[in-house]
Structure formats: C-alpha cells, structure tokens
Design an enzyme around this catalytic site. Structure first.
Site, PDB file in Angstrom:
ATOM      1  N   TYR A 129       3.194   7.065   9.783  1.00 36.94           N
ATOM      2  CA  TYR A 129       2.402   5.881   9.473  1.00 36.94           C
ATOM      3  C   TYR A 129       3.271   4.757   8.890  1.00 36.94           C
ATOM      4  O   TYR A 129       3.107   3.594   9.255  1.00 36.94           O
ATOM      5  CB  TYR A 129       1.277   6.227   8.487  1.00 36.94           C
ATOM      6  CG  TYR A 129       0.208   5.156   8.442  1.00 36.94           C
ATOM      7  CD1 TYR A 129       0.305   4.081   7.555  1.00 36.94           C
ATOM      8  CD2 TYR A 129      -0.878   5.191   9.316  1.00 36.94           C
ATOM      9  CE1 TYR A 129      -0.655   3.078   7.534  1.00 36.94           C
ATOM     10  CE2 TYR A 129      -1.845   4.205   9.296  1.00 36.94           C
ATOM     11  CZ  TYR A 129      -1.728   3.154   8.406  1.00 36.94           C
ATOM     12  OH  TYR A 129      -2.677   2.155   8.404  1.00 36.94           O
ATOM     13  N   HIS A 163       0.847  -1.195   0.000  1.00 36.23           N
ATOM     14  CA  HIS A 163       0.000   0.000   0.000  1.00 36.23           C
ATOM     15  C   HIS A 163       0.878   1.238   0.000  1.00 36.23           C
ATOM     16  O   HIS A 163       1.756   1.380   0.846  1.00 36.23           O
ATOM     17  CB  HIS A 163      -0.931   0.017   1.216  1.00 36.23           C
ATOM     18  CG  HIS A 163      -2.157  -0.826   1.034  1.00 36.23           C
ATOM     19  ND1 HIS A 163      -3.338  -0.542   1.670  1.00 36.23           N
ATOM     20  CD2 HIS A 163      -2.385  -1.931   0.281  1.00 36.23           C
ATOM     21  CE1 HIS A 163      -4.258  -1.424   1.299  1.00 36.23           C
ATOM     22  NE2 HIS A 163      -3.689  -2.303   0.473  1.00 36.23           N
ATOM     23  N   TYR A 223      -9.523   5.905   6.773  1.00 39.00           N
ATOM     24  CA  TYR A 223      -9.735   6.307   8.172  1.00 39.00           C
ATOM     25  C   TYR A 223     -10.810   7.401   8.171  1.00 39.00           C
ATOM     26  O   TYR A 223     -10.719   8.341   7.401  1.00 39.00           O
ATOM     27  CB  TYR A 223      -8.437   6.855   8.772  1.00 39.00           C
ATOM     28  CG  TYR A 223      -7.402   5.797   9.082  1.00 39.00           C
ATOM     29  CD1 TYR A 223      -6.537   5.320   8.098  1.00 39.00           C
ATOM     30  CD2 TYR A 223      -7.295   5.267  10.367  1.00 39.00           C
ATOM     31  CE1 TYR A 223      -5.590   4.343   8.388  1.00 39.00           C
ATOM     32  CE2 TYR A 223      -6.344   4.291  10.668  1.00 39.00           C
ATOM     33  CZ  TYR A 223      -5.505   3.835   9.670  1.00 39.00           C
ATOM     34  OH  TYR A 223      -4.576   2.866   9.959  1.00 39.00           O
ATOM     35  N   LYS A 231       0.375   0.488  15.052  1.00 38.97           N
ATOM     36  CA  LYS A 231       1.738   0.460  15.579  1.00 38.97           C
ATOM     37  C   LYS A 231       2.034  -0.720  16.498  1.00 38.97           C
ATOM     38  O   LYS A 231       3.192  -1.070  16.712  1.00 38.97           O
ATOM     39  CB  LYS A 231       2.006   1.768  16.355  1.00 38.97           C
ATOM     40  CG  LYS A 231       2.061   2.979  15.453  1.00 38.97           C
ATOM     41  CD  LYS A 231       3.232   2.898  14.484  1.00 38.97           C
ATOM     42  CE  LYS A 231       3.060   3.846  13.298  1.00 38.97           C
ATOM     43  NZ  LYS A 231       3.298   3.149  12.038  1.00 38.97           N
ATOM     44  N   PRO A 259      -4.963   0.939  18.368  1.00 40.56           N
ATOM     45  CA  PRO A 259      -4.645   0.416  17.027  1.00 40.56           C
ATOM     46  C   PRO A 259      -4.785   1.438  15.909  1.00 40.56           C
ATOM     47  O   PRO A 259      -4.475   1.150  14.772  1.00 40.56           O
ATOM     48  CB  PRO A 259      -5.630  -0.739  16.870  1.00 40.56           C
ATOM     49  CG  PRO A 259      -6.705  -0.494  17.846  1.00 40.56           C
ATOM     50  CD  PRO A 259      -6.113   0.299  18.960  1.00 40.56           C
TER      51      PRO A 259
HETATM   52  P1  FAS Z   1       0.534 -10.935  22.211  1.00 40.41           P
HETATM   53  O1  FAS Z   1      -0.462 -10.460  23.218  1.00 40.41           O
HETATM   54  O2  FAS Z   1       0.131 -11.082  20.787  1.00 40.41           O
HETATM   55  O3  FAS Z   1       1.074 -12.370  22.637  1.00 40.41           O
HETATM   56  C1  FAS Z   1       1.344 -12.646  23.994  1.00 40.41           C
HETATM   57  C2  FAS Z   1       1.250 -14.160  24.160  1.00 40.41           C
HETATM   58  O4  FAS Z   1       1.623 -14.477  25.504  1.00 40.41           O
HETATM   59  C3  FAS Z   1      -0.164 -14.671  23.962  1.00 40.41           C
HETATM   60  O5  FAS Z   1      -0.167 -15.778  23.092  1.00 40.41           O
HETATM   61  C4  FAS Z   1      -0.604 -15.063  25.367  1.00 40.41           C
HETATM   62  O6  FAS Z   1      -1.483 -16.178  25.364  1.00 40.41           O
HETATM   63  C5  FAS Z   1       0.713 -15.428  26.006  1.00 40.41           C
HETATM   64  N1  FAS Z   1       0.715 -15.345  27.471  1.00 40.41           N
HETATM   65  C6  FAS Z   1       0.129 -14.416  28.244  1.00 40.41           C
HETATM   66  N2  FAS Z   1       0.366 -14.681  29.547  1.00 40.41           N
HETATM   67  C7  FAS Z   1       1.139 -15.806  29.590  1.00 40.41           C
HETATM   68  C8  FAS Z   1       1.706 -16.580  30.623  1.00 40.41           C
HETATM   69  N3  FAS Z   1       1.517 -16.269  31.906  1.00 40.41           N
HETATM   70  N4  FAS Z   1       2.439 -17.677  30.293  1.00 40.41           N
HETATM   71  C9  FAS Z   1       2.626 -18.013  28.998  1.00 40.41           C
HETATM   72  N5  FAS Z   1       2.096 -17.330  27.961  1.00 40.41           N
HETATM   73  C10 FAS Z   1       1.365 -16.233  28.276  1.00 40.41           C
HETATM   74  N6  FAS Z   1      -1.934  -3.955  16.556  1.00 40.41           N
HETATM   75  C11 FAS Z   1      -1.909  -3.348  15.345  1.00 40.41           C
HETATM   76  O7  FAS Z   1      -0.836  -2.914  14.893  1.00 40.41           O
HETATM   77  N7  FAS Z   1      -3.088  -3.194  14.615  1.00 40.41           N
HETATM   78  C12 FAS Z   1      -4.283  -3.692  15.088  1.00 40.41           C
HETATM   79  O8  FAS Z   1      -5.302  -3.557  14.427  1.00 40.41           O
HETATM   80  C13 FAS Z   1      -4.342  -4.358  16.331  1.00 40.41           C
HETATM   81  N8  FAS Z   1      -5.521  -4.876  16.807  1.00 40.41           N
HETATM   82  C14 FAS Z   1      -5.530  -5.492  18.048  1.00 40.41           C
HETATM   83  C15 FAS Z   1      -6.710  -6.041  18.579  1.00 40.41           C
HETATM   84  C16 FAS Z   1      -6.711  -6.649  19.857  1.00 40.41           C
HETATM   85  C17 FAS Z   1      -8.000  -7.223  20.414  1.00 40.41           C
HETATM   86  C18 FAS Z   1      -5.527  -6.715  20.606  1.00 40.41           C
HETATM   87  C19 FAS Z   1      -5.521  -7.353  21.986  1.00 40.41           C
HETATM   88  C20 FAS Z   1      -4.345  -6.194  20.075  1.00 40.41           C
HETATM   89  C21 FAS Z   1      -4.345  -5.585  18.795  1.00 40.41           C
HETATM   90  N9  FAS Z   1      -3.168  -5.067  18.234  1.00 40.41           N
HETATM   91  C22 FAS Z   1      -3.133  -4.448  17.038  1.00 40.41           C
HETATM   92  C23 FAS Z   1      -1.942  -5.167  18.920  1.00 40.41           C
HETATM   93  C24 FAS Z   1      -1.429  -6.551  18.718  1.00 40.41           C
HETATM   94  O9  FAS Z   1      -1.348  -6.814  17.354  1.00 40.41           O
HETATM   95  C25 FAS Z   1      -0.146  -6.648  19.476  1.00 40.41           C
HETATM   96  O10 FAS Z   1       0.665  -5.503  19.269  1.00 40.41           O
HETATM   97  C26 FAS Z   1       0.632  -7.874  19.135  1.00 40.41           C
HETATM   98  O11 FAS Z   1      -0.209  -8.984  19.318  1.00 40.41           O
HETATM   99  C27 FAS Z   1       1.849  -7.889  20.054  1.00 40.41           C
HETATM  100  O12 FAS Z   1       2.385  -9.144  20.003  1.00 40.41           O
HETATM  101  P2  FAS Z   1       3.011  -9.791  21.330  1.00 40.41           P
HETATM  102  O13 FAS Z   1       3.890  -8.798  21.976  1.00 40.41           O
HETATM  103  O14 FAS Z   1       3.544 -11.096  20.884  1.00 40.41           O
HETATM  104  O15 FAS Z   1       1.785  -9.984  22.344  1.00 40.41           O
HETATM  105  C1  PHB Z   2      -6.538  -3.868  10.512  1.00 37.33           C
HETATM  106  O1  PHB Z   2      -6.530  -4.144   9.293  1.00 37.33           O
HETATM  107  O2  PHB Z   2      -6.952  -4.666  11.384  1.00 37.33           O
HETATM  108  C2  PHB Z   2      -6.061  -2.513  10.947  1.00 37.33           C
HETATM  109  C3  PHB Z   2      -5.464  -1.693  10.021  1.00 37.33           C
HETATM  110  C4  PHB Z   2      -5.018  -0.435  10.418  1.00 37.33           C
HETATM  111  C5  PHB Z   2      -5.204  -0.033  11.736  1.00 37.33           C
HETATM  112  C6  PHB Z   2      -5.818  -0.884  12.663  1.00 37.33           C
HETATM  113  C7  PHB Z   2      -6.260  -2.121  12.264  1.00 37.33           C
HETATM  114  O3  PHB Z   2      -4.791   1.198  12.120  1.00 37.33           O
END
Ligand code: FAS
Ligand code: PHB
Length: 394
Positions: free
Chosen positions: A385, A72, A202, A298, A294
């Site tokens: 971005y 993109h 957006y 980032k 989100p």
């Molecule tokens: P994660 O949270 O992905 O992974 C942590 C892992 O540790 C999980 O598998 C968990 O089960 C495990 N864990 C937790 N406690 C533990 C324990 N005690 N023992 C062992 N394992 C344990 N980011 C974006 O850039 N764009 C988005 O649109 C976006 N949407 C999101 C929506 C939601 C609902 C959430 C919660 C996050 C979103 N994020 C988004 C952010 C997300 O993408 C995170 O930045 C990304 O998952 C970070 O990855 P990790 O640091 O690996 O953490």
């Molecule tokens: C997504 O595709 O899930 C997405 C993209 C951009 C954002 C947040 C979520 O800023």
C-alpha cells in the site's frame, strides 16, 4: 513547430514530465485535447505514495502538498462488524502515505509549469496520431482551431491516458495488451463533511465494497461498489449515505456525518497493461500504458514512477548522449507496474462482492481475518500500500 520532447496529455503524467524536464532546461510542448478548466475540474485520486511525494518535491511543486496534505500512518479494514488497523511505519521501516487530491496536484503543476515558468501547453488541441516515431524526428499530428498541424520532436511522450492516441498510433502487431474488466464499478460522492475516521476505511461487506476517504479534515470522499449498469441518477444523497452506513460496522456507521454532494460519479474498474511502453522515440507513461482498479490507490502513483524513469532516461540522453536508460525504460517501468497490477487485482478481489455465493464472502472474511491477524499478512498489505521501491535508474 518543433520541440525537444512533445507530450500528449496534460494530466499528472504529462504535466509532471514537462515540469521536471523544464527544470533541467529541456524544451517541451504539451498538446491537450480538453480545456484547462476541464482538466483542472476532474475529481480522481487521493492517496500519494512517498515516491510520488518526493518526485513532486523534486519538481519544486511540493510546498502546498507539504503544508496542506495529510500524512497517514495506516489504513483500517472493516469486515464482519470488525475494524482492524494496518500500521504502516512498523511494517515498512517507517514509510507512510500522503492524502492530497490529484485535483490539487494538477493545480500545483499547472501553476508552476504554465503560469510561473511559461511552459507551453496547447489546450483544446487534440493529437490525432504520432508518425515517424521510429525515426529521429517523430511527429505529432494534431488539430487546433479547426486546422491540422504537426509538432516535430526529438521524442514523444504519450501521456494521454487510457483513451489516448499515442498507444493507438502503434500497429496492433507491435504491442501486446493484457486486460481484465471487473463486473462492478465505484459510485463516489464528494461532500463537505468531516471524514468518519482520521484514516481511510476499506470495507468488505456481503452487500458490497465501500471506502471512506477524504480530501481534508472537512471534505470527505466516499465510495460504494455498484453495478456496472448503475447510474448516478438512480441515487439520491440519502440513498448513498444509507448504503454506505449499511456496509459499515454499526459502531462506525453511527458516527458518519452526512451532507449534500459536491460531486457524484461512477467509475468502472479495469486492469490493463500495454507492452512494451516504448516504440522507437515514442514512450508511453501513466494511464496510456496501464490502468489499475483504484482499490489499491496505485493509478496515479504508477504514473509517477513511469515519469521518474522516463525523465531520467531523457536527461541522460540530452546531457550525456546516453541511450541505455531509454533502452531500459519499458522493462524497468513495467516491472513495477506489474507488481502494482497484481496487488490492485488481489486487493480488489479480496474486498469486493464478486458473486452471490455465500461461500465466496466467507472465504474473503477468512482471508482478511488471517491477514490482519498475522505479522506477515499485515506486512504484505502495508508494503504494497505504501508503494514498492523505485528501481535504481541512473
Ligand atoms: P490522465 O487520464 O489523467 O490524463 C490524460 C490526459 O490526456 C487527459 O487530460 C486527456 O484529456 C488527455 N488526452 C487524451 N487523449 C488526448 C489526445 N488525443 N490529445 C491530447 N490530449 C489527450 N487513481 C488512484 O490512484 N486513485 C483513485 O481513486 C483514482 N480514481 C480514478 C477515477 C477515475 C474516474 C479515473 C478515470 C481514474 C482514476 N484514477 C485513480 C487513476 C487516475 O488517477 C490516473 O492514474 C491518473 O489520472 C493518471 O494520470 P495520466 O497518466 O496523466 O492520465
Ligand atoms: C480517494 O481518496 O479518492 C481514494 C483513496 C484510496 C483509494 C481510492 C480512492 O484506494
């Protein structure tokens, strides 16, 4: 059991770190509280910065991303019935972003690290706490099959997300936390329909924020701002599509293709930073150390830059017994984290309905009108971005 680097969490942070270290001959063990299927099934991020795409290629897991991911070169911002495009390459010396779902990244990392390279990941083995992290042999206490066990390591990487135990293993007087919770959430739908535009849209609207994203040319991801106490059960598919179209400019709304949900969920929005991100031989990375709303896409990308720095610091130790990069990890990672925290907060405040005061929305519209109409404005949006550069770390 003993290993060189014990990793808590098999999300993108933990899997990417394990994969990069494995390629350099460093032994790791990942402890993950959930099942592999649960982790694999999470629907999260969608936009990847160039730095993360390059790191996935360095981890030799970028082949499917390069084949199936969508390059993109800009985003659209809709406000006051207008649709304004922000071009990336012309404002950032050629940088772009990649649209490739976190779900796919997790799949590619699991396939490479576990299925093909035999990387050790214990699923349904929750860590309980980290002990002796200020000694040369930190220990991860964890549970598996109803038994309490311990993993002795040279180093521990807390990649266990916002709710993990690594950060909580540090006494509260040794860690500073900075937090801001937003009084709204995102209601998201995933549906097998073509996206309304080829690039993300957006939306700032007096009824609330919306985002039109995608996973492919035939699978779309949409969000609308909702109240924190809202529930998925309150929304039919039709209600979602009506609200999305209500917030889009009419000439865009009329081109939305609707369809049934594959998934619908509500995510709260937080800004959070823990300082420092290093405690002796315990290192925090990804959501374990910081959370961003989100809006600026980032969260996942900050996890990647943390892992870029942490991997290089650990390799410098094992290859050359250097500790200088280990000592610089927290400060270097946090400098990039804070700039992304700022951008995500600013971009969230600019696009979301913050209160019922009509003046607030008019000021937001005026700021968007200025930003999209100014080279400086478009440049600041574009360079943040696509992702600010990683610090040189070697
Ligand atoms: P994660 O949270 O992905 O992974 C942590 C892992 O540790 C999980 O598998 C968990 O089960 C495990 N864990 C937790 N406690 C533990 C324990 N005690 N023992 C062992 N394992 C344990 N980011 C974006 O850039 N764009 C988005 O649109 C976006 N949407 C999101 C929506 C939601 C609902 C959430 C919660 C996050 C979103 N994020 C988004 C952010 C997300 O993408 C995170 O930045 C990304 O998952 C970070 O990855 P990790 O640091 O690996 O953490
Ligand atoms: C997504 O595709 O899930 C997405 C993209 C951009 C954002 C947040 C979520 O800023």
């Amino acid at each position: 059991m003993r290993t060189q680097v014990g990793i808590i969490g098999s999300g993108p942070s933990g899997l990417l770190l394990a994969r990069l270290l494995h390629l350099q001959g460093i032994d790791t063990v990942i402890l993950e509280s959930r099942s592999r299927e649960y982790v694999q099934g999470r629907i999260r991020a969608g936009v990847i910065e160039q730095g993360m795409a390059d790191l996935l290629r360095e981890a030799k897991v970028g082949e499917r991303m390069d084949r199936e991911g969508l390059i993109h070169e800009g985003i659209n911002i809709a406000f006051a019935n207008r649709l304004e495009r922000i071009d990336f390459p012309s404002h950032t010396d050629g940088k772009v972003v990649m649209v490739y779902g976190q779900t796919e990244i997790t799949h590619d990392l699991m396939k490479a690290h576990i299925d093909e390279a035999g990387g050790i990941v214990h699923y349904e083995a929750p860590a309980v706490r980290v002990e002796d992290y200020d000694t040369g042999s930190p220990r991860i206490i964890y549970e598996q099959n109803g038994q309490r066990k311990e993993l002795i390591c040279d180093f521990v990487a807390g990649c266990d997300g916002f709710h993990g135990v690594a950060r909580q293993s540090v006494p509260s007087d040794k860690i500073s936390v900075f937090a801001r919770n937003y009084p709204f959430g995102w209601l998201g739908i995933l549906s097998d329909v073509p996206p309304v535009r080829e690039e993300l849209v957006y939306v700032s609207h007096e009824c609330g924020f919306a985002l039109c994203s995608m996973r492919s040319h035939i699978r779309s991801r949409y969000y609308v701002q909702c109240d924190l106490d809202d529930r998925v059960e309150n929304w039919t598919d039709d209600a979602f599509w009506d609200e999305l179209r209500r917030r889009l400019p009419p000439h865009v709304a009329e081109t939305v293709t609707t369809g049934p949900r594959l998934e619908m969920s509500i995510a709260p929005l937080h800004s959070f930073v823990a300082e420092p991100m290093r405690f002796g031989r315990l290192f925090l990375a990804g959501d374990a150390g910081h959370i961003v709303p989100p809006t600026g896409a980032k969260g996942l990308n900050l996890a990647a830059s943390d892992i870029y720095y942490l991997c290089r610091a650990l390799l410098a130790y094992y290859k050359d017994k250097r500790t200088d990069l280990l000592d610089r990890y927290s400060e270097t990672a946090l400098r990039r984290v804070w700039k992304a925290i700022r951008f995500s907060w600013w971009y969230t405040s600019l696009l979301h309905k913050l209160d019922d005061d009509p003046m607030t929305h008019r000021l937001q519209i005026a700021e968007l009108d200025y930003l999209t109409g100014s080279v400086a404005g478009r440049t600041t949006l574009a360079e943040n971005y696509v992702g600010l550069p990683y610090e040189t770390f070697e």
